[in-house]
Design an enzyme around this catalytic site. Structure first.
Site, PDB file in Angstrom:
ATOM      1  N   THR A   1     -61.656  39.519  16.456  1.00  0.00           N
ATOM      2  CA  THR A   1     -60.814  39.958  16.723  1.00  0.00           C
ATOM      3  C   THR A   1     -59.714  40.016  16.745  1.00  0.00           C
ATOM      4  O   THR A   1     -59.583  39.859  15.461  1.00  0.00           O
ATOM      5  CB  THR A   1     -61.882  39.374  18.364  1.00  0.00           C
ATOM      6  N   ASP A   2     -58.586  40.620  16.908  1.00  0.00           N
ATOM      7  CA  ASP A   2     -57.480  40.286  17.149  1.00  0.00           C
ATOM      8  C   ASP A   2     -56.996  39.764  18.469  1.00  0.00           C
ATOM      9  O   ASP A   2     -57.401  39.976  19.526  1.00  0.00           O
ATOM     10  CB  ASP A   2     -56.831  41.743  16.300  1.00  0.00           C
ATOM     11  N   GLN A   3     -55.136  39.564  18.457  1.00  0.00           N
ATOM     12  CA  GLN A   3     -55.026  39.376  20.109  1.00  0.00           C
ATOM     13  C   GLN A   3     -55.502  40.609  20.750  1.00  0.00           C
ATOM     14  O   GLN A   3     -54.309  40.437  21.809  1.00  0.00           O
ATOM     15  CB  GLN A   3     -53.634  38.569  19.440  1.00  0.00           C
ATOM     16  N   MET A   4     -55.252  41.571  20.446  1.00  0.00           N
ATOM     17  CA  MET A   4     -54.752  42.898  21.080  1.00  0.00           C
ATOM     18  C   MET A   4     -56.277  43.147  22.273  1.00  0.00           C
ATOM     19  O   MET A   4     -56.803  43.534  23.155  1.00  0.00           O
ATOM     20  CB  MET A   4     -55.200  44.444  20.685  1.00  0.00           C
TER      21      MET A   4
END
Lengths: 140, 140, 140, 140
Positions: free
Chosen positions: C16-19
Site C-alpha cells: 500500500t501507499d499513503q493514498m
C-alpha cells in the site's frame, strides 16, 4: 485456536537480488504478512482494526538470517506472540523452507498501539484477548 | 523554468534481481521520483498538493526497456509533460545511464486528479499552469 | 491444460501507499508472479529455465489501472499468451478483485529470450510449445 | 577519511504505506545504501568487491524505530563500523530527518564475507583495512 499461526508464501522473482537469493529486507514483509494472518486467525482482522481507528506500528525489529531463501522456494512463516503489555506486543517468527523445514531465519518485531490521531494508546481489551503469549517454540 | 526536469538516482542493491540487473518494476518508481521532482521544480510540491486534498493517481503506464540498468549505476531520469487535459496529465520519461547517456528505458504514465474524497476532479488551475506540454524530446 | 492461468494473491500492507491503495508499480510484480505460475502450469518452470541458461527479460509493459486494489484484498490475476514469435512472447493479464470480480487492471508485457551470456536467443522449441496464444479474453 | 559516512536520501512515495509513513522494511534498504556509500568512501566499492568474487551477506539486523519518516522527507543516514572480525563486520546506523536532525531510527547489521562459491571466507586484508571500528556515536 492455535497459538502459532502458519503462513505459506512463495519467493517472488522481484524479491531476489543479484546475489541470487531473497533480499534481506523482504523478510520483514513476510513477517508482516504472517502477523496479519495471525491476527486474522485470532479474530482481529488488521484491516478492521485500522478501519476502527487502531494502528499497530512497528517500533523495533530483530532478524537472524540463517540460510538463504531462493526464488520460487515455498516458505513457511510461523508467527506467535512472545510478550504483550498494555501498549506493546512482541511477535516472534520462524521462517522455514517448506520442502525440508530448513530454518531460513528467525525474527521478532515489537509493535505499539496508536489511535486514529497516532497517539500512543492502550491495546483494546478485545484485541489483547487475542494476543496470548507463549514460550518461544525455537530459539530466536 | 525548464520544461524538462532531470533527476539523478543511483541503482540500489535492493533494486537488482537475480538476473543481475535492476528489476523492471522499479523503473515505475524512478518515474514517480522524477515526476515528483518535476512538480517540485514547477512550483507544485506533490506533498503540498496532497496536504491540500488533491491526489494524482496513475491510471495507465507504458514502458520500453532498452538496455539494463545495473547495481550502482548512476542513472538520469528526464521527465516532461506530454499532454494535459481538464482532469488528466500524461508525463513522458527518458531513463539514461549518466556515464555514457546510454538509453535504458522510455516510459509514459497518465495520471488523473482526485479530490480528498477520491472523486474525479479537475486539475486546479494553479497546478495546470505548471503542466506545460512539450513535444517529446525522444521517441517513446 | 488451460490456456489461461489463474493466480490468487492477497494485497500486502507493504504494497500500500499513503493514498491508501496498492502502489501502482506492484501490479508489475503481480503480473510476474502470474506469469511464473502460467509457465509452471504449462510445464516450463522458470526456475528450471534459468538453471538451464535461458532467461526471459521484460522489454515492454503496458498497464491500465481501472479500480484500486486495497490492503488485504484477495485478488485474482489471469494470465495468457497474446502472441509468440521466434524470440519474443507477449503475455496479457487481467487483475480482478476476487470477491466481486471487479476489474482492477489489465496489462501486457513483452519478453525476449536471452541465453546464459545474455545474448538474444530463440525461445527453445520445448518452451515455445507451452506458449499457445489465444484471443484476449478481455479488452486490454 | 571520515570514520562515519553520511548519505542523504529523500523518502519516495513508493516507500510510504497507508499509515502515511515510510514502511518499516525500507529502513533496511536505506541502511544498505548507506553501507554501500561507506564502502565507496573507504576505497572499497561494493560493485568491485562483487566483481572480484567477494560478497558481504547480511546475517543479522536490529532496528529501533523512533519517529516516522514521511514522504518527501530528506533523511540522513550515518553509517559506521561497530565491530570487525576475521569473517564478519557489524555496521551501525543513525537515521535522522535532515531538516531538524530528529532521530528517526537506529540500526545495526552484521555481514559475513562469502567467496564466489558462497563459502564463508575471510574478509580480505585490503577490505578489512577500510573497516575501522569506532565507538557508537549514539546509543543504538
Amino acid at each position: 485456536m492455535n497459538t502459532i499461526s502458519t503462513t505459506e508464501l512463495r519467493v517472488r522473482y522481484a524479491e531476489t537480488d543479484q546475489m541470487g537469493v531473497a533480499y534481506h529486507a523482504h523478510y520483514l514483509v513476510w513477517c508482516d504478512v504472517a502477523r496479519t494472518q495471525y491476527l486474522r486467525e485470532h479474530g482481529a482482522s488488521y484491516r478492521e482494526l485500522e478501519a476502527g481507528g487502531l494502528r499497530l506500528a512497528v517500533v523495533d525489529a530483530q532478524l537472524r538470517y540463517r540460510s538463504p531463501a531462493r526464488f520460487d522456494d515455498d516458505i513457511r512463516v510461523q508467527c506467535w506472540v512472545r510478550d504483550v503489555a498494555t501498549r506493546k506486543v512482541v511477535f516472534g517468527y520462524l521462517i522455514e523452507r517448506a520442502a525440508d523445514r530448513r530454518r531460513l531465519a528467525t525474527a521478532q518485531t515489537g509493535l505499539i498501539a496508536l489511535d486514529s490521531s497516532y497517539a500512543l494508546s492502550a491495546i483494546p481489551a478485545a484485541i489483547r484477548a487475542a494476543l496470548v503469549p507463549i514460550p518461544d517454540p525455537v530459539r530466536l
